[in-house]
Motif scaffolding. Sequence first.
Motif, PDB file in Angstrom:
ATOM      1  N   THR A  35      39.096  43.531  36.094  1.00  0.00           N
ATOM      2  CA  THR A  35      38.248  42.641  36.709  1.00  0.00           C
ATOM      3  C   THR A  35      38.377  41.602  36.522  1.00  0.00           C
ATOM      4  O   THR A  35      39.285  41.253  35.511  1.00  0.00           O
ATOM      5  CB  THR A  35      37.086  43.556  36.257  1.00  0.00           C
ATOM      6  OG1 THR A  35      36.572  43.720  34.860  1.00  0.00           O
ATOM      7  CG2 THR A  35      37.050  45.546  36.718  1.00  0.00           C
ATOM      8  N   LEU A  37      35.465  40.282  34.944  1.00  0.00           N
ATOM      9  CA  LEU A  37      34.309  40.051  33.554  1.00  0.00           C
ATOM     10  C   LEU A  37      34.594  39.629  32.771  1.00  0.00           C
ATOM     11  O   LEU A  37      35.594  40.129  32.493  1.00  0.00           O
ATOM     12  CB  LEU A  37      34.182  41.154  34.212  1.00  0.00           C
ATOM     13  CG  LEU A  37      32.944  41.850  34.982  1.00  0.00           C
ATOM     14  CD1 LEU A  37      32.674  43.612  35.749  1.00  0.00           C
ATOM     15  CD2 LEU A  37      31.978  40.791  35.905  1.00  0.00           C
ATOM     16  N   ILE A 156      25.798  44.226  43.160  1.00  0.00           N
ATOM     17  CA  ILE A 156      26.491  43.089  42.303  1.00  0.00           C
ATOM     18  C   ILE A 156      28.214  43.882  41.601  1.00  0.00           C
ATOM     19  O   ILE A 156      29.490  42.986  41.735  1.00  0.00           O
ATOM     20  CB  ILE A 156      25.911  42.680  40.826  1.00  0.00           C
ATOM     21  CG1 ILE A 156      24.663  41.940  41.866  1.00  0.00           C
ATOM     22  CG2 ILE A 156      27.237  42.175  40.091  1.00  0.00           C
ATOM     23  CD1 ILE A 156      24.227  40.835  41.288  1.00  0.00           C
ATOM     24  N   HIS A 157      28.130  45.490  41.563  1.00  0.00           N
ATOM     25  CA  HIS A 157      29.302  45.917  40.945  1.00  0.00           C
ATOM     26  C   HIS A 157      30.591  46.166  42.219  1.00  0.00           C
ATOM     27  O   HIS A 157      31.242  45.860  41.809  1.00  0.00           O
ATOM     28  CB  HIS A 157      29.017  46.949  39.744  1.00  0.00           C
ATOM     29  CG  HIS A 157      28.196  47.018  38.345  1.00  0.00           C
ATOM     30  ND1 HIS A 157      29.263  45.446  38.144  1.00  0.00           N
ATOM     31  CD2 HIS A 157      27.168  47.090  37.424  1.00  0.00           C
ATOM     32  CE1 HIS A 157      27.824  45.776  36.550  1.00  0.00           C
ATOM     33  NE2 HIS A 157      27.212  46.111  37.048  1.00  0.00           N
ATOM     34  N   ILE A 159      30.742  44.408  44.254  1.00  0.00           N
ATOM     35  CA  ILE A 159      30.945  42.418  44.960  1.00  0.00           C
ATOM     36  C   ILE A 159      32.530  42.865  43.185  1.00  0.00           C
ATOM     37  O   ILE A 159      33.545  42.031  43.536  1.00  0.00           O
ATOM     38  CB  ILE A 159      30.290  41.350  43.451  1.00  0.00           C
ATOM     39  CG1 ILE A 159      29.840  41.673  45.084  1.00  0.00           C
ATOM     40  CG2 ILE A 159      30.989  40.254  44.095  1.00  0.00           C
ATOM     41  CD1 ILE A 159      28.141  41.067  45.284  1.00  0.00           C
ATOM     42  N   ASP A 160      32.595  43.244  42.166  1.00  0.00           N
ATOM     43  CA  ASP A 160      33.675  43.316  41.344  1.00  0.00           C
ATOM     44  C   ASP A 160      34.608  44.406  41.604  1.00  0.00           C
ATOM     45  O   ASP A 160      35.768  43.619  41.155  1.00  0.00           O
ATOM     46  CB  ASP A 160      33.296  44.053  39.687  1.00  0.00           C
ATOM     47  CG  ASP A 160      31.307  42.537  39.184  1.00  0.00           C
ATOM     48  OD1 ASP A 160      31.870  42.133  39.579  1.00  0.00           O
ATOM     49  OD2 ASP A 160      30.738  42.802  38.787  1.00  0.00           O
ATOM     50  N   GLN A 163      36.645  42.704  44.292  1.00  0.00           N
ATOM     51  CA  GLN A 163      37.452  41.611  43.579  1.00  0.00           C
ATOM     52  C   GLN A 163      38.011  41.821  42.874  1.00  0.00           C
ATOM     53  O   GLN A 163      38.743  40.981  43.042  1.00  0.00           O
ATOM     54  CB  GLN A 163      36.664  40.481  43.050  1.00  0.00           C
ATOM     55  CG  GLN A 163      35.628  39.359  43.844  1.00  0.00           C
ATOM     56  CD  GLN A 163      34.384  38.806  43.365  1.00  0.00           C
ATOM     57  OE1 GLN A 163      34.402  39.179  41.843  1.00  0.00           O
ATOM     58  NE2 GLN A 163      33.518  37.905  43.116  1.00  0.00           N
ATOM     59  N   TYR A 169      34.533  42.649  50.477  1.00  0.00           N
ATOM     60  CA  TYR A 169      32.897  42.845  49.993  1.00  0.00           C
ATOM     61  C   TYR A 169      32.451  43.867  51.353  1.00  0.00           C
ATOM     62  O   TYR A 169      32.414  44.385  52.244  1.00  0.00           O
ATOM     63  CB  TYR A 169      32.289  41.510  50.361  1.00  0.00           C
ATOM     64  CG  TYR A 169      33.152  40.983  48.881  1.00  0.00           C
ATOM     65  CD1 TYR A 169      33.007  41.003  47.844  1.00  0.00           C
ATOM     66  CD2 TYR A 169      32.475  39.404  48.977  1.00  0.00           C
ATOM     67  CE1 TYR A 169      33.602  40.076  46.793  1.00  0.00           C
ATOM     68  CE2 TYR A 169      32.855  38.746  48.665  1.00  0.00           C
ATOM     69  CZ  TYR A 169      33.432  38.648  47.236  1.00  0.00           C
ATOM     70  OH  TYR A 169      34.221  37.495  46.090  1.00  0.00           O
ATOM     71  N   LEU A 207      26.673  35.991  44.576  1.00  0.00           N
ATOM     72  CA  LEU A 207      28.069  35.859  44.319  1.00  0.00           C
ATOM     73  C   LEU A 207      27.648  34.633  43.053  1.00  0.00           C
ATOM     74  O   LEU A 207      28.199  34.675  42.512  1.00  0.00           O
ATOM     75  CB  LEU A 207      28.893  34.866  44.858  1.00  0.00           C
ATOM     76  CG  LEU A 207      29.415  36.066  46.099  1.00  0.00           C
ATOM     77  CD1 LEU A 207      30.347  34.964  47.447  1.00  0.00           C
ATOM     78  CD2 LEU A 207      30.482  37.305  44.871  1.00  0.00           C
ATOM     79  N   SER A 210      24.992  35.637  40.251  1.00  0.00           N
ATOM     80  CA  SER A 210      25.452  36.560  39.596  1.00  0.00           C
ATOM     81  C   SER A 210      27.053  35.715  38.529  1.00  0.00           C
ATOM     82  O   SER A 210      27.655  36.826  38.088  1.00  0.00           O
ATOM     83  CB  SER A 210      25.583  37.900  40.086  1.00  0.00           C
ATOM     84  OG  SER A 210      27.257  37.624  41.038  1.00  0.00           O
ATOM     85  N   ARG A 212      29.703  35.398  40.312  1.00  0.00           N
ATOM     86  CA  ARG A 212      31.488  36.229  41.019  1.00  0.00           C
ATOM     87  C   ARG A 212      31.702  34.784  41.964  1.00  0.00           C
ATOM     88  O   ARG A 212      32.652  35.028  42.113  1.00  0.00           O
ATOM     89  CB  ARG A 212      30.761  37.088  41.492  1.00  0.00           C
ATOM     90  CG  ARG A 212      30.281  38.747  40.571  1.00  0.00           C
ATOM     91  CD  ARG A 212      30.236  38.344  39.781  1.00  0.00           C
ATOM     92  NE  ARG A 212      29.366  39.919  39.082  1.00  0.00           N
ATOM     93  CZ  ARG A 212      28.670  40.483  38.000  1.00  0.00           C
ATOM     94  NH1 ARG A 212      28.026  39.819  37.638  1.00  0.00           N
ATOM     95  NH2 ARG A 212      28.842  41.470  37.124  1.00  0.00           N
ATOM     96  N   GLY A 213      30.899  33.875  41.370  1.00  0.00           N
ATOM     97  CA  GLY A 213      31.214  33.387  42.930  1.00  0.00           C
ATOM     98  C   GLY A 213      31.166  31.027  42.167  1.00  0.00           C
ATOM     99  O   GLY A 213      30.551  31.487  41.557  1.00  0.00           O
TER     100      GLY A 213
END
Length: 224
Positions: A35, A37, A156-157, A159-160, A163, A169, A207, A210, A212-213
């Motif tokens: 991932t 993360l 949110i996960h 989205i993870d 990605q 999404y 995004l 969190s 993520r963006g």
Amino acid sequence: METPDQKYERRRPGLPGDLRARSAAWRPISGGGPTLLVPVDPDLPKWTVFELAGHFDIAIGLTRMLIAGREDAQPARDRTSFFINPRSETGPVVYAYAYTMVEGKTPAGLPGVLAETFTKTIAEARAVPASLVGPGYFAPMRVDEFVASRIVEAVIHGIDLAQALGSPYFATADGIAATAAILDDLLARRTTGRRPAALADDLDWILAASGRGPSDDNRLPLIG
């Protein structure tokens, strides 16, 4: 006026919808690589989709633990304050527990485990009143508030996962709206002001808030 239980009955479909979307999305788990993360300790390896799935299983499954642990207590956190905690303390625990969750499991079998967790969570949440209080990980919480916080986890996960797999999404409109609203409230409680005008779109806001963006706002990200 609606009672709290009536509001809970009306609002909670957002979680089932987003969990159903996730159930199908986890099927290619065996082909998922790392991932994006970054652990609190950057020297540690990133989760793969396998560990992400393990984390998601317990993140949603905590709802069942709250219901099973029903107690006569005053709620001490709500859907927003659940996310107010130092990442330096909670991050290492969350990171390590994902590996515990996948011990003895296989990438091929984990989607079935998730589907069972999602199904049972939805059924049990629908069977209790909004006012039920139980252990919400950090402190006692009402089930309606805890379920709302699980929508944030689901979106949110999701989205993870997207990605990591390089896929579009996927989230329901209700799930995106609920998550964006909680992040708006989190911003107001943790800092000052409102979300940047450039992030008026809810998904763009999620995004950035969190992590993520991209964002050049020094108040972000709000959660890891």
